[in-house]
Design a protein around this motif. Structure first.
Motif, PDB file in Angstrom:
ATOM      1  N   PHE A  35     -36.149 -12.230  20.225  1.00 33.22           N
ATOM      2  CA  PHE A  35     -36.646 -11.823  18.921  1.00 33.22           C
ATOM      3  C   PHE A  35     -36.816 -13.055  18.045  1.00 33.22           C
ATOM      4  CE2 PHE A  35     -34.506  -8.070  20.524  1.00 33.22           C
ATOM      5  CZ  PHE A  35     -35.388  -7.055  20.193  1.00 33.22           C
ATOM      6  N   TYR A  36     -37.876 -13.029  17.245  1.00 37.95           N
ATOM      7  CA  TYR A  36     -38.176 -14.117  16.323  1.00 37.95           C
ATOM      8  C   TYR A  36     -38.003 -13.595  14.905  1.00 37.95           C
ATOM      9  CZ  TYR A  36     -40.132 -16.151  20.501  1.00 37.95           C
ATOM     10  OH  TYR A  36     -40.278 -16.649  21.764  1.00 37.95           O
ATOM     11  N   LEU A  37     -37.289 -14.362  14.081  1.00 41.58           N
ATOM     12  CA  LEU A  37     -37.053 -13.978  12.695  1.00 41.58           C
ATOM     13  C   LEU A  37     -37.896 -14.882  11.805  1.00 41.58           C
ATOM     14  CD1 LEU A  37     -33.165 -13.602  12.794  1.00 41.58           C
ATOM     15  CD2 LEU A  37     -34.901 -11.868  13.241  1.00 41.58           C
ATOM     16  N   HIS A  38     -39.131 -14.473  11.555  1.00 49.97           N
ATOM     17  CA  HIS A  38     -40.020 -15.235  10.689  1.00 49.97           C
ATOM     18  C   HIS A  38     -39.659 -14.937   9.238  1.00 49.97           C
ATOM     19  CE1 HIS A  38     -42.132 -15.953  14.336  1.00 49.97           C
ATOM     20  NE2 HIS A  38     -42.863 -14.851  14.335  1.00 49.97           N
ATOM     21  N   LYS A  60     -31.785  -7.063  13.669  1.00 51.81           N
ATOM     22  CA  LYS A  60     -31.656  -6.739  12.246  1.00 51.81           C
ATOM     23  C   LYS A  60     -30.369  -7.314  11.673  1.00 51.81           C
ATOM     24  CE  LYS A  60     -34.304  -2.440  12.401  1.00 51.81           C
ATOM     25  NZ  LYS A  60     -34.213  -0.974  12.259  1.00 51.81           N
ATOM     26  N   GLU A  61     -29.281  -7.227  12.426  1.00 54.75           N
ATOM     27  CA  GLU A  61     -28.009  -7.788  11.963  1.00 54.75           C
ATOM     28  C   GLU A  61     -28.105  -9.303  11.823  1.00 54.75           C
ATOM     29  OE1 GLU A  61     -24.590  -8.311  10.277  1.00 54.75           O
ATOM     30  OE2 GLU A  61     -25.463  -6.326  10.614  1.00 54.75           O
ATOM     31  N   SER A  99     -28.579 -14.030   8.282  1.00 54.79           N
ATOM     32  CA  SER A  99     -29.400 -15.170   7.852  1.00 54.79           C
ATOM     33  C   SER A  99     -29.803 -15.028   6.396  1.00 54.79           C
ATOM     34  CB  SER A  99     -30.644 -15.289   8.733  1.00 54.79           C
ATOM     35  OG  SER A  99     -30.278 -15.580  10.058  1.00 54.79           O
ATOM     36  N   ALA A 100     -30.113 -13.810   5.973  1.00 57.18           N
ATOM     37  CA  ALA A 100     -30.496 -13.573   4.580  1.00 57.18           C
ATOM     38  C   ALA A 100     -29.339 -13.895   3.642  1.00 57.18           C
ATOM     39  CB  ALA A 100     -30.946 -12.126   4.395  1.00 57.18           C
ATOM     40  N   GLU A 134     -39.403 -11.087   8.876  1.00 57.02           N
ATOM     41  CA  GLU A 134     -40.238 -10.259   9.729  1.00 57.02           C
ATOM     42  C   GLU A 134     -39.731 -10.468  11.146  1.00 57.02           C
ATOM     43  OE1 GLU A 134     -44.355 -11.238   9.077  1.00 57.02           O
ATOM     44  OE2 GLU A 134     -44.251 -10.667   6.976  1.00 57.02           O
ATOM     45  N   ILE A 135     -39.242  -9.387  11.744  1.00 63.02           N
ATOM     46  CA  ILE A 135     -38.687  -9.453  13.095  1.00 63.02           C
ATOM     47  C   ILE A 135     -39.791  -9.143  14.094  1.00 63.02           C
ATOM     48  CG2 ILE A 135     -36.988  -8.491  14.680  1.00 63.02           C
ATOM     49  CD1 ILE A 135     -35.334  -7.764  12.169  1.00 63.02           C
ATOM     50  N   VAL A 136     -39.993 -10.064  15.036  1.00 60.61           N
ATOM     51  CA  VAL A 136     -41.055  -9.926  16.027  1.00 60.61           C
ATOM     52  C   VAL A 136     -40.447 -10.145  17.403  1.00 60.61           C
ATOM     53  CG1 VAL A 136     -43.265 -10.866  16.797  1.00 60.61           C
ATOM     54  CG2 VAL A 136     -42.705 -10.858  14.354  1.00 60.61           C
TER      55      VAL A 136
END
Length: 62
Positions: A4-7, A30-31, A36-37, A57-59
């Motif tokens: 998963f990529y967290l853009h 999501k976790e 990270s947030a 945005e999770i991709v």
């Protein structure tokens, strides 16, 4: 295991996650985004920057 990529989206700007993370499922992604947030929010607060409109945005790799 899926990757998963967290853009990070900030208005019209998109900072792409070049490496991604191998995580078992989207719930774990999501976790990871939430953790990270929290880190990024704390950094922005310390630096006195505006906190408004940024989001992950999770991709997946498909």
């Amino acid at each position: 295991m899926p990757r998963f990529y967290l853009h990070l989206r900030d208005g019209d700007d998109l900072v792409e996650d070049p490496d991604g993370s191998d995580l078992p499922n989207v719930e774990e992604a999501k976790e990871e985004a939430r953790a990270s947030a929290r880190y990024l929010l704390a950094e922005r607060l310390r630096e006195g920057k505006v906190i408004d409109g940024q989001r992950f945005e999770i991709v997946d790799e498909v």
